[in-house]
Design an enzyme around this catalytic site. Structure first.
Site, PDB file in Angstrom:
ATOM      1  CE1 TYR A   1      38.891  -2.939  90.441  1.00 60.13           C
ATOM      2  CE2 TYR A   1      40.930  -1.734  88.700  1.00 60.13           C
ATOM      3  CZ  TYR A   1      39.442  -2.374  89.470  1.00 60.13           C
ATOM      4  OH  TYR A   1      39.081  -2.558  87.722  1.00 60.13           O
TER       5      TYR A   1
ATOM      6  CG  HIS B   1      39.392   3.641  80.734  1.00 60.68           C
ATOM      7  ND1 HIS B   1      39.413   1.935  80.040  1.00 60.68           N
ATOM      8  CD2 HIS B   1      38.576   3.239  80.439  1.00 60.68           C
ATOM      9  CE1 HIS B   1      39.415   1.855  79.026  1.00 60.68           C
ATOM     10  NE2 HIS B   1      38.289   3.149  78.833  1.00 60.68           N
TER      11      HIS B   1
ATOM     12  CB  SER C   1      44.581  -4.499  72.271  1.00 59.92           C
ATOM     13  OG  SER C   1      43.890  -3.857  73.213  1.00 59.92           O
TER      14      SER C   1
ATOM     15  CD  GLU D   1      52.694  -8.512  70.054  1.00 58.19           C
ATOM     16  OE1 GLU D   1      53.445  -9.229  71.069  1.00 58.19           O
ATOM     17  OE2 GLU D   1      51.264  -9.471  70.102  1.00 58.19           O
TER      18      GLU D   1
ATOM     19  CB  ALA E   1      56.256   1.931  74.308  1.00 61.05           C
TER      20      ALA E   1
HETATM   21  N1  APR Z   1      55.274  -1.381  73.605  1.00 67.81           N
HETATM   22  C1  APR Z   1      54.232  -1.091  72.622  1.00 67.81           C
HETATM   23  N2  APR Z   1      53.533  -1.519  73.117  1.00 67.81           N
HETATM   24  C2  APR Z   1      53.194  -2.785  73.829  1.00 67.81           C
HETATM   25  C3  APR Z   1      54.304  -3.128  74.396  1.00 67.81           C
HETATM   26  C4  APR Z   1      55.113  -2.847  74.759  1.00 67.81           C
HETATM   27  N3  APR Z   1      56.661  -2.722  74.994  1.00 67.81           N
HETATM   28  N4  APR Z   1      54.137  -3.908  75.527  1.00 67.81           N
HETATM   29  C5  APR Z   1      52.394  -4.597  74.853  1.00 67.81           C
HETATM   30  N5  APR Z   1      51.693  -3.699  73.862  1.00 67.81           N
HETATM   31  C6  APR Z   1      51.042  -4.072  73.231  1.00 67.81           C
HETATM   32  C7  APR Z   1      49.938  -5.100  73.318  1.00 67.81           C
HETATM   33  O1  APR Z   1      50.972  -5.346  71.739  1.00 67.81           O
HETATM   34  C8  APR Z   1      48.297  -4.632  72.961  1.00 67.81           C
HETATM   35  O2  APR Z   1      47.644  -4.013  71.918  1.00 67.81           O
HETATM   36  O3  APR Z   1      49.911  -3.030  74.005  1.00 67.81           O
HETATM   37  C9  APR Z   1      48.208  -3.472  73.997  1.00 67.81           C
HETATM   38  C10 APR Z   1      47.742  -4.169  75.423  1.00 67.81           C
HETATM   39  O4  APR Z   1      46.866  -4.369  75.174  1.00 67.81           O
HETATM   40  P1  APR Z   1      45.637  -4.819  76.012  1.00 67.81           P
HETATM   41  O5  APR Z   1      46.460  -5.594  76.932  1.00 67.81           O
HETATM   42  O6  APR Z   1      44.262  -4.856  75.782  1.00 67.81           O
HETATM   43  O7  APR Z   1      45.746  -2.963  77.038  1.00 67.81           O
HETATM   44  P2  APR Z   1      44.180  -2.513  76.475  1.00 67.81           P
HETATM   45  O8  APR Z   1      44.801  -1.900  74.991  1.00 67.81           O
HETATM   46  O9  APR Z   1      45.227  -0.821  76.886  1.00 67.81           O
HETATM   47  O10 APR Z   1      42.893  -2.198  77.151  1.00 67.81           O
HETATM   48  C11 APR Z   1      41.789  -1.208  77.109  1.00 67.81           C
HETATM   49  O11 APR Z   1      41.281  -2.928  78.375  1.00 67.81           O
HETATM   50  O12 APR Z   1      40.566  -4.652  80.477  1.00 67.81           O
HETATM   51  C12 APR Z   1      40.292  -3.066  80.183  1.00 67.81           C
HETATM   52  O13 APR Z   1      39.954  -1.166  81.487  1.00 67.81           O
HETATM   53  C13 APR Z   1      41.275  -1.741  80.440  1.00 67.81           C
HETATM   54  O14 APR Z   1      42.464   0.382  79.715  1.00 67.81           O
HETATM   55  C14 APR Z   1      42.294  -1.054  79.579  1.00 67.81           C
HETATM   56  C15 APR Z   1      41.225  -0.930  78.319  1.00 67.81           C
END
Ligand code: APR
Length: 229
Positions: A53, A106, A174, A200, A214
């Site tokens: 962290y 979180h 995601s 995606e 984004a």
């Molecule tokens: N613009 C828009 N979306 C994007 C971009 C971008 N430039 N780059 C990546 N993404 C999308 C991906 O397609 C994916 O759907 O962002 C998402 C990222 O997914 P994760 O990596 O799973 O992140 P997140 O959904 O925030 O994870 C949720 O999981 O590990 C735990 O606590 C952690 O808060 C986190 C939680």
């Protein structure tokens, strides 16, 4: 006025240089989440977790908000309390862009927590297992981050906002991690329309999808809602 609940994930901070978790090369392909993002991992090796962290805190503090964060700040300024911004992200980029009242379900990388007495303070750049809590002086400090297996913060408030929402928007997440991943179903159950903005898009759980990065897709959507700021 339409009441909107927005949920953001790592994807909205990706173009600010902060890694996502599950994209190719994401954080969980570099680290074992069991070791660095669970209470058990912290109990086993607190120094490893603090170092994980500490590195994320340095990256987050060096990052700048992007056009996606800025567009949501404009939306909040226009909508006031009719916009609820919930984030899964632990960075402070929504606030750096001007958003207020951000709900960090979180936790936040900028806050330190005492595991013994519950005190919270602004986290130093580097935290270590031997640090003493400024309130109770016990060496029980941890990042104020919700780990896997722990209850996310502000769930009651989030549930109340979802129940009243006319529109639920998931941006850059995601949809893999509950309870956040269930918000779209909760909102739909109480009559909200649902929109996903993602590089995606996920499989068909939303009424509408805007695919794209984004920094382009969020300003375009916000312009639809309040006009080009
Ligand atoms: N613009 C828009 N979306 C994007 C971009 C971008 N430039 N780059 C990546 N993404 C999308 C991906 O397609 C994916 O759907 O962002 C998402 C990222 O997914 P994760 O990596 O799973 O992140 P997140 O959904 O925030 O994870 C949720 O999981 O590990 C735990 O606590 C952690 O808060 C986190 C939680």
């Amino acid at each position: 006025m339409t009441r909107i609940v927005v949920l953001t994930g790592a994807g909205i901070s990706a173009e600010s240089g902060l890694g996502t978790f599950r994209d190719v090369g994401g954080l969980w392909s570099q680290y074992d989440l069991e070791e660095v993002a669970t209470p058990q991992g912290f109990a086993r090796n607190p120094r490893l977790v603090h170092d994980f962290y500490n590195a994320r805190r340095a990256n987050a503090r060096a990052a700048l908000p992007n056009a996606g964060h800025a567009a949501l700040a404009r939306l909040g300024a226009a909508m006031g309390d009719d916009l609820t911004l919930v984030t899964q992200n632990i960075d402070g980029l929504h606030e750096a862009a001007g958003s207020t009242g951000v709900i960090h379900m979180h936790g936040e990388i900028d806050i330190a927590l005492c595991g013994a007495c519950g005190a919270r303070w602004t986290a130093p750049d580097e935290m270590a297992p031997e640090d003493a809590c400024p309130d109770c002086a016990r060496p029980a400090t941890r990042p104020d981050i919700v780990w896997f297996g722990e209850m996310p913060y502000h769930m009651e408030e989030i549930g109340a906002r979802l129940a009243r929402a006319d529109l639920f928007v998931a941006i850059g997440t995601s949809g893999e991690v509950y309870p956040a991943a269930g918000f779209v179903d909760e909102a739909r159950r109480t009559g909200a329309r649902t929109l996903e903005i993602n590089l995606e898009p996920s499989r068909g759980r939303f009424d509408r999808v805007i695919a794209g990065p984004a920094t382009e897709a969020v300003p375009a959507w916000v312009a639809e809602v309040i006009g080009a700021g």
